[in-house]
Design a protein around this motif. Structure first.
Motif, PDB file in Angstrom:
ATOM      1  N   VAL A  81       0.847  -1.443  -0.104  1.00  0.00           N
ATOM      2  CA  VAL A  81       0.203  -0.074  -0.125  1.00  0.00           C
ATOM      3  C   VAL A  81       0.527   0.895   0.295  1.00  0.00           C
ATOM      4  O   VAL A  81       0.423   2.161  -0.503  1.00  0.00           O
ATOM      5  CB  VAL A  81      -1.034   0.381   1.057  1.00  0.00           C
ATOM      6  CG1 VAL A  81      -1.940   0.983   1.254  1.00  0.00           C
ATOM      7  CG2 VAL A  81      -1.988  -1.054   1.041  1.00  0.00           C
ATOM      8  N   HIS A 106     -15.278   4.742   1.421  1.00  0.00           N
ATOM      9  CA  HIS A 106     -15.452   3.550   1.301  1.00  0.00           C
ATOM     10  C   HIS A 106     -16.392   2.529   2.254  1.00  0.00           C
ATOM     11  O   HIS A 106     -16.976   3.380   2.796  1.00  0.00           O
ATOM     12  CB  HIS A 106     -13.578   2.978   2.310  1.00  0.00           C
ATOM     13  CG  HIS A 106     -13.935   3.603   4.171  1.00  0.00           C
ATOM     14  ND1 HIS A 106     -14.160   3.461   5.366  1.00  0.00           N
ATOM     15  CD2 HIS A 106     -13.027   4.634   4.143  1.00  0.00           C
ATOM     16  CE1 HIS A 106     -14.433   4.581   5.730  1.00  0.00           C
ATOM     17  NE2 HIS A 106     -13.563   5.612   5.742  1.00  0.00           N
ATOM     18  N   VAL A 145      -7.735   2.186   0.948  1.00  0.00           N
ATOM     19  CA  VAL A 145      -8.364   0.729   0.177  1.00  0.00           C
ATOM     20  C   VAL A 145      -8.208   0.987  -1.015  1.00  0.00           C
ATOM     21  O   VAL A 145      -7.966  -0.089  -1.980  1.00  0.00           O
ATOM     22  CB  VAL A 145      -9.393   0.182   1.022  1.00  0.00           C
ATOM     23  CG1 VAL A 145      -8.982  -0.479   2.807  1.00  0.00           C
ATOM     24  CG2 VAL A 145     -10.895   1.288   0.883  1.00  0.00           C
ATOM     25  N   LYS A 160      -4.773   1.114  -5.389  1.00  0.00           N
ATOM     26  CA  LYS A 160      -4.921   1.190  -6.380  1.00  0.00           C
ATOM     27  C   LYS A 160      -5.278   1.667  -7.112  1.00  0.00           C
ATOM     28  O   LYS A 160      -4.802   1.713  -8.558  1.00  0.00           O
ATOM     29  CB  LYS A 160      -5.183  -0.662  -6.272  1.00  0.00           C
ATOM     30  CG  LYS A 160      -4.764  -1.747  -5.907  1.00  0.00           C
ATOM     31  CD  LYS A 160      -5.222  -3.586  -6.076  1.00  0.00           C
ATOM     32  CE  LYS A 160      -4.005  -4.277  -5.772  1.00  0.00           C
ATOM     33  NZ  LYS A 160      -4.577  -6.019  -5.556  1.00  0.00           N
ATOM     34  N   LEU A 214      -2.069  -6.293   3.777  1.00  0.00           N
ATOM     35  CA  LEU A 214      -2.530  -5.765   3.767  1.00  0.00           C
ATOM     36  C   LEU A 214      -3.609  -6.170   5.229  1.00  0.00           C
ATOM     37  O   LEU A 214      -4.422  -5.393   6.123  1.00  0.00           O
ATOM     38  CB  LEU A 214      -4.117  -5.785   2.865  1.00  0.00           C
ATOM     39  CG  LEU A 214      -5.585  -5.371   2.682  1.00  0.00           C
ATOM     40  CD1 LEU A 214      -5.268  -3.748   2.609  1.00  0.00           C
ATOM     41  CD2 LEU A 214      -6.295  -5.813   1.146  1.00  0.00           C
ATOM     42  N   TRP A 260     -14.912  -5.781  -3.263  1.00  0.00           N
ATOM     43  CA  TRP A 260     -13.859  -4.863  -3.092  1.00  0.00           C
ATOM     44  C   TRP A 260     -13.946  -4.905  -4.883  1.00  0.00           C
ATOM     45  O   TRP A 260     -12.824  -5.301  -5.250  1.00  0.00           O
ATOM     46  CB  TRP A 260     -12.897  -5.064  -2.310  1.00  0.00           C
ATOM     47  CG  TRP A 260     -12.765  -4.282  -1.562  1.00  0.00           C
ATOM     48  CD1 TRP A 260     -14.059  -4.231  -1.058  1.00  0.00           C
ATOM     49  CD2 TRP A 260     -11.986  -4.629  -0.027  1.00  0.00           C
ATOM     50  NE1 TRP A 260     -13.433  -3.004   0.505  1.00  0.00           N
ATOM     51  CE2 TRP A 260     -12.296  -3.779   0.579  1.00  0.00           C
ATOM     52  CE3 TRP A 260     -10.891  -5.236  -0.733  1.00  0.00           C
ATOM     53  CZ2 TRP A 260     -11.506  -3.813   1.319  1.00  0.00           C
ATOM     54  CZ3 TRP A 260      -9.730  -4.311   0.929  1.00  0.00           C
ATOM     55  CH2 TRP A 260     -10.455  -4.243   2.092  1.00  0.00           C
ATOM     56  N   TRP A 318     -10.160  -3.060  -5.551  1.00  0.00           N
ATOM     57  CA  TRP A 318      -9.264  -3.299  -5.144  1.00  0.00           C
ATOM     58  C   TRP A 318      -9.062  -4.661  -5.626  1.00  0.00           C
ATOM     59  O   TRP A 318      -7.543  -5.162  -6.035  1.00  0.00           O
ATOM     60  CB  TRP A 318      -8.667  -4.138  -3.394  1.00  0.00           C
ATOM     61  CG  TRP A 318      -7.787  -4.820  -3.221  1.00  0.00           C
ATOM     62  CD1 TRP A 318      -8.242  -6.055  -2.790  1.00  0.00           C
ATOM     63  CD2 TRP A 318      -7.200  -4.513  -2.925  1.00  0.00           C
ATOM     64  NE1 TRP A 318      -6.498  -6.360  -2.411  1.00  0.00           N
ATOM     65  CE2 TRP A 318      -5.859  -5.143  -2.145  1.00  0.00           C
ATOM     66  CE3 TRP A 318      -6.482  -2.948  -2.259  1.00  0.00           C
ATOM     67  CZ2 TRP A 318      -4.990  -5.465  -1.495  1.00  0.00           C
ATOM     68  CZ3 TRP A 318      -5.819  -2.813  -1.517  1.00  0.00           C
ATOM     69  CH2 TRP A 318      -4.016  -3.548  -1.362  1.00  0.00           C
ATOM     70  N   GLU A 319     -10.090  -6.051  -6.323  1.00  0.00           N
ATOM     71  CA  GLU A 319      -9.654  -7.081  -7.776  1.00  0.00           C
ATOM     72  C   GLU A 319      -9.086  -7.364  -8.630  1.00  0.00           C
ATOM     73  O   GLU A 319      -8.627  -7.653  -9.174  1.00  0.00           O
ATOM     74  CB  GLU A 319     -10.744  -8.206  -6.333  1.00  0.00           C
ATOM     75  CG  GLU A 319     -10.896  -8.325  -5.536  1.00  0.00           C
ATOM     76  CD  GLU A 319     -11.721  -9.634  -5.298  1.00  0.00           C
ATOM     77  OE1 GLU A 319     -11.191 -10.930  -5.481  1.00  0.00           O
ATOM     78  OE2 GLU A 319     -12.288  -9.145  -4.784  1.00  0.00           O
ATOM     79  N   PRO A 368      -9.182  -4.056 -10.288  1.00  0.00           N
ATOM     80  CA  PRO A 368      -8.439  -1.914 -10.285  1.00  0.00           C
ATOM     81  C   PRO A 368      -8.584  -1.753 -11.867  1.00  0.00           C
ATOM     82  O   PRO A 368      -8.635  -0.449 -12.277  1.00  0.00           O
ATOM     83  CB  PRO A 368      -7.101  -1.958  -9.958  1.00  0.00           C
ATOM     84  CG  PRO A 368      -6.720  -3.570  -9.412  1.00  0.00           C
ATOM     85  CD  PRO A 368      -7.615  -3.658  -8.950  1.00  0.00           C
TER      86      PRO A 368
END
Length: 307
Positions: free
Chosen positions: A16, A50, A58, A61, A201, A282, A285-286, A288
């Motif tokens: 991150v 978020h 979070v 990315k 994370l 998400w 995140w998964e 991006p």
């Protein structure tokens, strides 16, 4: 409806901290509250909100890619992270009202006449409430795997015979029995592929939850009964939300599948639906790359535009 997919990423994932290199993290003091934000880029402002128990990091990315076209501002919502945590009110839906007021406090403090908003899960509820109350301050709205205080038919979160959600149970264990394992289980609920939750994370969130003020808020939010559904809006109320809206859902969202995203989009008068494949709660995140391309096309295109 648009359905998209993305190939699996290769190589060791960046941390991150590496993802946020070049971004500015700061505290903004509004008239009523303190807000922690992470900011990158120039152009029209895009607020990123978020989900419950989360924090602005979070969106690590997404900051640089979206920051090529927008002034991206990821926010610790009220009661979360390093933003203000009072006045406390019990009840998820009651807090959404105050969190929306908190967002207005931030937008005013940043002297932004209008903003676009992407909210994920709880953040979608904040964005929806904000757009209801101050539609003249919203350019476009993105609701990602969430719909806030709406009594949406078919949603598992609207079933009155369910005493407690799985997410609330996992959150309570992560707060009251903090460990790497309990936090990992909590965070794996968010994703379709558990390996996308990196050890770094998990440790980042463990460190946040170790701070007494944050731990106390997370404990309060995970108490039994706090997420008991008491919706503010009925489905018919959605007709009043005329802000151009993108409903972003996923094929593997836990609990509420893509049919709930489709129902939500069908009830909004100016909405487009997109379903991202191979993602859980998400998508930012998964997946991006796909997430950022969809957001960019929607915000830069005309009303309802999506790649």
């Amino acid at each position: 409806m648009t359905t998209v997919s993305s190939p699996a990423s290769l190589g060791t994932p960046p941390t991150v901290a590496q993802l946020l290199l070049g971004c500015e993290t700061r505290i903004v003091h509004g008239q009523r509250w303190r807000h922690r934000i992470i900011e990158y880029g120039t152009g029209k402002p895009l607020i990123l909100l978020h989900g419950s128990n989360g924090h602005a990091d979070v969106f690590a990315k997404n900051m640089h890619t979206l920051g090529q076209d927008f002034r991206v501002i990821a926010v610790d919502a009220l009661y979360h992270g390093f933003s203000s945590k009072e006045p406390w009110v019990s009840g998820f839906y009651k807090r959404l009202d105050i969190q929306a007021e908190g967002l207005l406090d931030l937008v005013d403090a940043l002297d932004l006449p209008t903003v676009s908003i992407e909210g994920e899960s709880m953040g979608a509820g904040i964005g929806l409430e904000f757009a209801y109350r101050w539609p003249d301050r919203v350019d476009k709205l993105i609701l990602s795997t969430g719909f806030g205080s709406v009594d949406l038919e078919g949603s598992v979160y609207m079933r009155r015979n369910v005493p407690e959600s799985e997410l609330t149970r996992l959150s309570r264990v992560a707060v009251t029995q903090p460990s790497f394992e309990s936090m990992r289980r909590r965070m794996e609920w968010l994703v379709a592929s558990p390996e996308s939750v990196t050890d770094e994370l998990v440790n980042l969130r463990l460190r946040l939850y170790a701070l007494p003020e944050i731990a106390e808020m997370m404990r309060r939010m995970s108490e039994p009964g706090d997420d008991e559904p008491t919706p503010k809006y009925q489905e018919s109320d959605l007709a009043a939300l005329t802000v151009p809206t993108l409903v972003m859902w996923t094929d593997k969202n836990p609990g509420d599948g893509p049919e709930i995203g489709a129902r939500l989009a069908s009830l909004l008068p100016n909405a487009t639906l997109v379903v991202i494949q191979d993602a859980g709660h998400w998508p930012h995140w998964e997946q991006p790359a796909q997430h950022d391309a969809i957001v960019r096309d929607f915000l830069l295109g005309g009303p309802g535009a999506v790649a």
